[in-house]
Design a protein around this motif. Structure first.
Motif, PDB file in Angstrom:
ATOM      1  N   GLY A  95     -12.073   7.709   4.568  1.00 24.04           N
ATOM      2  CA  GLY A  95     -11.877   6.322   4.165  1.00 24.04           C
ATOM      3  C   GLY A  95     -12.265   6.085   2.720  1.00 24.04           C
ATOM      4  O   GLY A  95     -11.572   5.377   1.979  1.00 24.04           O
TER       5      GLY A  95
ATOM      6  N   THR B 220      -4.468   7.563   5.280  1.00 19.10           N
ATOM      7  CA  THR B 220      -5.909   7.835   5.223  1.00 19.10           C
ATOM      8  C   THR B 220      -6.697   6.733   5.915  1.00 19.10           C
ATOM      9  O   THR B 220      -7.715   7.005   6.550  1.00 19.10           O
ATOM     10  N   GLY B 221      -6.231   5.497   5.835  1.00 22.30           N
ATOM     11  CA  GLY B 221      -6.895   4.407   6.546  1.00 22.30           C
ATOM     12  C   GLY B 221      -6.809   4.584   8.050  1.00 22.30           C
ATOM     13  O   GLY B 221      -7.791   4.364   8.769  1.00 22.30           O
TER      14      GLY B 221
ATOM     15  N   GLY C  10      -9.613   7.607   0.522  1.00 27.07           N
ATOM     16  CA  GLY C  10      -8.424   6.762   0.508  1.00 27.07           C
ATOM     17  C   GLY C  10      -8.611   5.546  -0.376  1.00 27.07           C
ATOM     18  O   GLY C  10      -7.691   5.149  -1.103  1.00 27.07           O
ATOM     19  N   ASP C  11      -9.799   4.947  -0.343  1.00 26.29           N
ATOM     20  CA  ASP C  11     -10.084   3.799  -1.218  1.00 26.29           C
ATOM     21  C   ASP C  11     -10.095   4.216  -2.678  1.00 26.29           C
ATOM     22  O   ASP C  11      -9.615   3.480  -3.541  1.00 26.29           O
TER      23      ASP C  11
ATOM     24  N   LYS D 103       0.836  -1.192   0.000  1.00 25.65           N
ATOM     25  CA  LYS D 103       0.000   0.000   0.000  1.00 25.65           C
ATOM     26  C   LYS D 103       0.875   1.248   0.000  1.00 25.65           C
ATOM     27  O   LYS D 103       1.937   1.273   0.604  1.00 25.65           O
TER      28      LYS D 103
ATOM     29  N   THR E 268      -2.306   5.984   1.281  1.00 21.63           N
ATOM     30  CA  THR E 268      -3.430   5.096   1.544  1.00 21.63           C
ATOM     31  C   THR E 268      -3.403   4.599   2.980  1.00 21.63           C
ATOM     32  O   THR E 268      -4.439   4.522   3.644  1.00 21.63           O
TER      33      THR E 268
ATOM     34  N   SER F  81      -9.026   7.547   9.050  1.00 19.02           N
ATOM     35  CA  SER F  81     -10.424   7.130   8.953  1.00 19.02           C
ATOM     36  C   SER F  81     -10.820   6.280  10.152  1.00 19.02           C
ATOM     37  O   SER F  81     -11.877   6.486  10.756  1.00 19.02           O
TER      38      SER F  81
END
Length: 79
Positions: free
Chosen positions: A67, A14-15, A70-71, A7, A11, A18
């Protein structure tokens, strides 16, 4: 088919953000409504006094939005 590439740092960040926002917001709401102990007590410093319920709802909604962003960012990098 799943990708074996690691990753990206964005990402992962942000995970994490989130997760903290959603769990902190939900924990704050449970504390306000049911009197349960704060699971993530430090989030109470992020919400103005007198507006706790609104602040925790906004915090959880912002966590969901971060989230999703980020996805979307991770999905864009896969292609």
């Amino acid at each position: 088919m799943t990708s074996t590439s690691p990753k990206s740092p964005v990402t992962a960040v942000t995970g994490l953000i989130s997760f903290v926002l959603v769990v902190g917001g939900a924990s704050g709401l449970l504390h306000e409504w049911l009197g349960w102990i704060h699971f993530m007590g430090f989030v109470r410093f992020l919400v103005p006094e007198g507006y706790e319920v609104y602040g925790y709802v906004v915090m959880a909604a912002l966590g969901i939005a971060v989230g999703a962003a980020g996805d979307a960012l991770a999905g864009r990098r896969r292609t």
